[in-house]
Write a protein that holds these residues in place. Structure first.
Motif, PDB file in Angstrom:
ATOM      1  N   ASN A  24       0.825  -1.208   0.000  1.00  0.00           N
ATOM      2  CA  ASN A  24       0.000   0.000   0.000  1.00  0.00           C
ATOM      3  C   ASN A  24       0.860   1.259   0.000  1.00  0.00           C
ATOM      4  N   GLU A  45      -3.561   2.569  -2.605  1.00  0.00           N
ATOM      5  CA  GLU A  45      -4.575   1.872  -1.808  1.00  0.00           C
ATOM      6  C   GLU A  45      -5.257   0.712  -2.539  1.00  0.00           C
ATOM      7  N   PHE A  46      -5.057   0.563  -3.828  1.00  0.00           N
ATOM      8  CA  PHE A  46      -5.639  -0.558  -4.577  1.00  0.00           C
ATOM      9  C   PHE A  46      -4.497  -1.235  -5.334  1.00  0.00           C
ATOM     10  N   ILE A  78      -7.226  -3.960  -1.077  1.00  0.00           N
ATOM     11  CA  ILE A  78      -7.936  -2.670  -1.049  1.00  0.00           C
ATOM     12  C   ILE A  78      -7.869  -2.158   0.380  1.00  0.00           C
TER      13      ILE A  78
END
Length: 99
Positions: A78, A83-84, A97
């Motif tokens: 991350n 974040e994805f 995620i």
């Protein structure tokens, strides 16, 4: 006389191979390399994450999860990719995620 013609030591092995053999191997090697590149080509994903790189990426990704643990590895990915993230765990594509 018959035994002399059947004797394999009587013939020179280089005379049995034609002179055009090295010329024919170059196109075969080029074709083999081209097919190898096509076989390993993968469409680039719009999802960030480590690259596939002929199977090395999934091995490194899975190794990081085994070595660091799930929580620390997720935090690492991350911080690195956002974040994805798309990673591989046990050879399967996995999405992380988080926010």
């Amino acid at each position: 006389m018959l035994l002399e013609t059947l004797n394999p030591m009587h013939y020179n092995i280089t005379s049995l191979v034609p002179d055009t053999m090295p010329v024919a191997t170059v196109p075969i090697l080029i074709l083999t390399c081209f097919l190898f590149l096509i076989w390993n080509h993968e469409e680039t994903s719009s999802i960030p994450g480590p690259g596939y790189c002929m199977g090395i990426g999934p091995l490194l990704s899975h190794g990081r999860f085994l070595w660091m643990g799930v929580g620390n590895a997720c935090n690492y990915y991350n911080k690195t990719y956002g974040e994805f993230v798309r990673v591989w765990i046990s050879g399967e594509e996995t999405f992380i995620i988080s926010k």
